[in-house]
Design an enzyme around this catalytic site. Structure first.
Site, PDB file in Angstrom:
ATOM      1  N   CYS A  27       0.844  -1.194   0.000  1.00 54.51           N
ATOM      2  CA  CYS A  27       0.000   0.000   0.000  1.00 54.51           C
ATOM      3  C   CYS A  27       0.880   1.245   0.000  1.00 54.51           C
ATOM      4  O   CYS A  27       2.094   1.168   0.170  1.00 54.51           O
ATOM      5  CB  CYS A  27      -0.944   0.019   1.200  1.00 54.51           C
ATOM      6  SG  CYS A  27      -0.071   0.114   2.778  1.00 54.51           S
ATOM      7  N   CYS A  30       3.159   1.884   2.985  1.00 50.70           N
ATOM      8  CA  CYS A  30       4.453   1.194   2.956  1.00 50.70           C
ATOM      9  C   CYS A  30       5.482   2.066   2.238  1.00 50.70           C
ATOM     10  O   CYS A  30       6.629   2.203   2.684  1.00 50.70           O
ATOM     11  CB  CYS A  30       4.328  -0.148   2.231  1.00 50.70           C
ATOM     12  SG  CYS A  30       3.055  -1.249   2.869  1.00 50.70           S
ATOM     13  N   ASP A 428      12.058  30.476 -28.580  1.00 55.93           N
ATOM     14  CA  ASP A 428      13.267  30.981 -29.216  1.00 55.93           C
ATOM     15  C   ASP A 428      13.027  30.918 -30.725  1.00 55.93           C
ATOM     16  O   ASP A 428      12.234  30.101 -31.198  1.00 55.93           O
ATOM     17  CB  ASP A 428      14.453  30.091 -28.816  1.00 55.93           C
ATOM     18  CG  ASP A 428      15.685  30.376 -29.643  1.00 55.93           C
ATOM     19  OD1 ASP A 428      16.115  31.544 -29.686  1.00 55.93           O
ATOM     20  OD2 ASP A 428      16.213  29.426 -30.259  1.00 55.93           O
ATOM     21  N   ASP A 629      16.391  25.645 -27.999  1.00 60.28           N
ATOM     22  CA  ASP A 629      17.302  24.573 -28.396  1.00 60.28           C
ATOM     23  C   ASP A 629      18.771  24.916 -28.217  1.00 60.28           C
ATOM     24  O   ASP A 629      19.630  24.043 -28.376  1.00 60.28           O
ATOM     25  CB  ASP A 629      17.066  24.203 -29.863  1.00 60.28           C
ATOM     26  CG  ASP A 629      17.636  25.254 -30.813  1.00 60.28           C
ATOM     27  OD1 ASP A 629      17.548  26.466 -30.494  1.00 60.28           O
ATOM     28  OD2 ASP A 629      18.188  24.866 -31.849  1.00 60.28           O
ATOM     29  N   ASP A 633      19.640  29.542 -24.530  1.00 60.01           N
ATOM     30  CA  ASP A 633      18.269  29.404 -24.016  1.00 60.01           C
ATOM     31  C   ASP A 633      18.244  28.728 -22.653  1.00 60.01           C
ATOM     32  O   ASP A 633      17.193  28.654 -22.014  1.00 60.01           O
ATOM     33  CB  ASP A 633      17.410  28.564 -24.985  1.00 60.01           C
ATOM     34  CG  ASP A 633      17.336  29.162 -26.373  1.00 60.01           C
ATOM     35  OD1 ASP A 633      17.255  30.398 -26.467  1.00 60.01           O
ATOM     36  OD2 ASP A 633      17.371  28.397 -27.348  1.00 60.01           O
TER      37      ASP A 633
END
Length: 734
Positions: A27, A30, A428, A629, A633
């Protein structure tokens, strides 16, 4: 669309991470107990235990190599753990637990059938087995079927904790042992059948949970099954078949038509098409030639290939994807942490309510002890918060797996929640909304300078940078087959330009502002007029200075991606306001912005400017997503509430991103947002159901006659319901 898989699209985590397989969890309580023990281990930075996947995800100090202390910590919590090793055969992950529950169900089913027959006969005429017969039928169910619950409850008592299993064990034990006096002919109500039904139905619920959790983990298992078990290794003049685990870097492999490629490597011989759909989502096979990279798990077409091994084991792109998916599934969204805290206090609260119910019916309502006990047992069983514990992690497992199948790597579960709150998306320009492959369309050489020499010098300085504009100059030099001179002392100013020394000459290339910032350089009116004319045409301009004199103007064009406008329009339909950031001049930025249809354009921004722009939007109370990318950035990606890195970009950007689009395909931005929102929608539905179930079920158990067996069935079905609801994500179209 570029469907090439980028091997560097899956950066390794900066800190050492370890995954442990945990055995014995039944459960969410736990999982919480194990998590506390792991966090207390010296050197552990963070620990997250996922009950749904039966794994512990631990962030360690890189200096710690011995995992024994982690295993000991789990053992002290009453469970066992071992380093996780991915299995590459479907179903192995949950098979053992499913088999264990399966034989218990068979035993339980055989012994409760007479009880079911008794209840059916009672509808026709009064009928009941003798107390001794009921005892004989219930005892195997109580001790054999119920042992996992009793064992877990005893462990909890040993370590001072109460779990969901405590409720099941206590409820079934109360029903069983309160019926024992009847064997000595004391006049008590019999609950032997209730004890058997409780344990059988809860075990049935657990079995269905395992079955559906296995399906929830289907995406990860599919990834694991991609890698074949055998590789054909070429040894001198013969071919040797050996396990993939024995293949090493530098080996030469033979891949037959229709076979899966076992490891990452470069093609030596053969020209054919390779199906990379399960890794990239690209349905069309990709043509591969000698010298090109192929990846573990992709499917060879109709032509035999010979390949040189470059990466094996955990270094392959497939293994790194699996690792990232597993770590993401182990992370926790804020809403899950809230649910965990509620579940942690829920069990003690239920125990208190059950005791109060017993006392209330017996002392206040004046009911018999037997009737009061029936209410109390129903409370214990019906209120077990298994559905609450499963609601979030099972949804995360499915959502992250669905995204991975579509070439979207979600690195933190938190972003699934954040995506539903995002109102502004910042793009960007170069390499994100545009192709990122600028073309050199014109060179304006000033009087007194030689074009070929300037190209050689410019390319020499640009060689060390990864800015997309540099590639345009380098491509031109390659076409002309020019020899580059040696460059020294190159200094780069991100987002502005760079300078260095070539053959004793100082060379500088960059924006007009960067060049004019150098001592003694002022652009003439003619140069400014030409620069402005190019910019009006939507082209990007870089100036080159040689020994503090402007020598040339490089004119480049980076066209928008073919699908940029459609993607932007679709994102607007999702309620997002789209912003475009670029280091280019205002005219170029506005031209691109108009072509793709963004709402706001900000030009002339360096990395610090991008970061400031994102923070300004956040100060306005907006949740911001950033798509980029490049290395410039990275800061903005990190600061944004949701950072989406293009898989075709730099390592730094991908490390900063919360999501990585493996292919660098812009349409995946739409899918990423839709999958995230759909997953979080499922999470909210599951939590609503889990809480609503308990809000309705508890009062019914307290104040009405809910048979304990029916309470057990209702509780089990509530858990299965949240899992089945999560599985609906597989059928959704994004």
């Amino acid at each position: 669309m570029d469907s090439e898989i980028k091997t560097d699209a899956f950066p390794e985590a900066p800190s050492r991470s370890v995954i442990l397989s945990v055995e014995g969890m039944t459960c969410v309580s736990c999982a919480s107990r194990i998590e506390k023990k792991l966090k207390a281990v010296p050197g552990v930075k963070e620990a997250s235990v996922n009950f749904a996947s039966q794994k512990a995800y631990v962030q360690l100090d890189p200096a710690i190599q011995d995992l024994t202390t982690l295993q000991v910590a789990v053992e002290k919590a009453g469970y066992s753990a071992k380093p996780y090793v991915p299995e590459y055969r479907a179903g192995r992950m949950y098979q053992s637990e499913q088999n264990n529950l399966g034989w218990r169900l068979v035993i339980g089913g055989l012994f409760i059938l007479p009880f079911l027959a008794q209840h059916l006969l009672m509808l026709l005429r009064p009928f009941s087995f003798s107390p001794f017969v009921q005892f004989l039928l219930a005892t195997p169910v109580f001790f054999l079927v119920g042992w996992p619950f009793h064992e877990s409850a005893l462990k909890g008592l040993r370590y001072g904790d109460v779990t969901m299993d405590t409720l099941i064990s206590l409820g079934s034990s109360a029903a069983f042992f309160s019926s024992l006096p009847a064997l000595a002919h004391y006049p008590v109500d019999l609950y032997f059948d209730a004890a058997a039904f409780i344990l059988f139905f809860v075990t049935l619920g657990r079995y269905l949970e395992i079955f559906t959790k296995r399906r929830a983990n289907r995406a990860l298992e599919l990834l694991m099954n991609l890698r074949p078990k055998v590789a054909h290794v070429l040894k001198e003049t013969r071919q040797v078949d050996m396990p993939v685990e024995m293949v090493g870097k530098g080996d030469t492999l033979y891949v037959r038509p229709g076979e899966s490629i076992p490891v990452d490597g470069d093609i030596l011989e053969g020209k054919g098409r390779v199906d990379e759909s399960l890794l990239t989502g690209e349905s069309a096979p990709v043509e591969k030639r000698p010298g090109e990279r192929v990846f573990a798990g992709t499917m060879n077409g109709t032509i035999a290939l010979t390949m040189h091994v470059q990466a094996v084991g955990k270094e392959t792109a497939l293994a790194r994807i699996i690792r990232l998916v597993e770590e993401a599934q182990g992370s926790k969204a804020p809403v899950q942490k809230t649910a965990d805290r509620v579940a942690a206090v829920f069990v003690p609260v239920v125990l208190t309510i059950a005791a109060s119910t017993l006392a209330g019916w017996f002392f206040l309502a004046g009911s018999s002890f037997s009737e009061a006990l029936r209410h109390s047992i129903a409370v214990l069983v019906i209120a077990c918060p298994c559905a609450l514990g499963l609601a979030v992690p099972i949804s995360l497992m499915v959502g992250i797996g669905v995204a991975a199948k579509r070439s979207i790597l979600i690195r933190r579960a938190e972003v699934l929640e954040l995506s539903s709150q995002v109102k502004a998306m910042v793009f960007d320009k170069t390499g994100t909304l545009t192709e990122g492959k600028p073309r050199l369309v014109d060179i304006l050489v000033l009087e007194g300078f030689e074009e070929e020499k300037l190209l050689r010098y410019a390319a020499a300085v640009e060689m060390g940078t990864n800015h997309p504009l540099a590639s345009a100059i380098l491509k031109e030099v390659m076409v002309l087959d020019l020899i580059l001179p040696k460059v020294e002392r190159v200094v780069e100013t991100p987002g502005a330009g760079l300078k260095g020394f070539v053959e004793g000459h100082q060379v500088a290339i960059g924006t007009k502002a960067f060049i004019e910032s150098m001592e003694g350089i002022i652009a003439s009116d003619k140069i400014r007029a030409n620069v402005e004319a190019y910019r009006q045409g939507g082209q990007t301009v870089s100036l080159m200075a040689l020994d503090n004199k402007i020598a040339a103007v490089f004119v480049m064009e980076d066209p928008p991606r073919a699908n940029s406008r459609e993607v932007i329009q679709e994102l607007k339909k999702l309620g997002l306001k789209i912003h475009l950031l670029t280091g280019d001049g205002e005219v170029v930025a506005q031209k691109v912005g108009e072509r793709v249809g963004v709402d706001e354009v900000k030009s002339g921004v360096d990395p610090a400017g991008k970061l400031a722009y994102v923070r300004d939007l956040q100060k306005q109370g907006l949740k911001v997503a950033m798509v980029g990318d490049g290395y410039n950035d990275a800061a903005a990606l990190t600061a944004a509430d949701l950072g989406i890195a293009m898989g075709s970009g730099t390592d730094v950007a991908k490390e900063a991103g919360d999501m990585v689009l493996i292919q660098g395909d812009l349409t995946k931005v739409i899918e990423a947002i839709k999958i995230s929102r759909a997953t979080f929608g499922i999470i909210r539905q599951n939590l609503f159901w889990a809480f609503a179930y308990n809000l309705v079920a508890l009062p019914l158990a307290i104040f009405t006659q809910v048979p304990p067996a029916l309470a057990a069935l209702a509780m089990s079905l509530s858990s299965v319901t949240v899992v089945l609801n999560a599985l609906r994500l597989y059928g959704k179209k994004f």
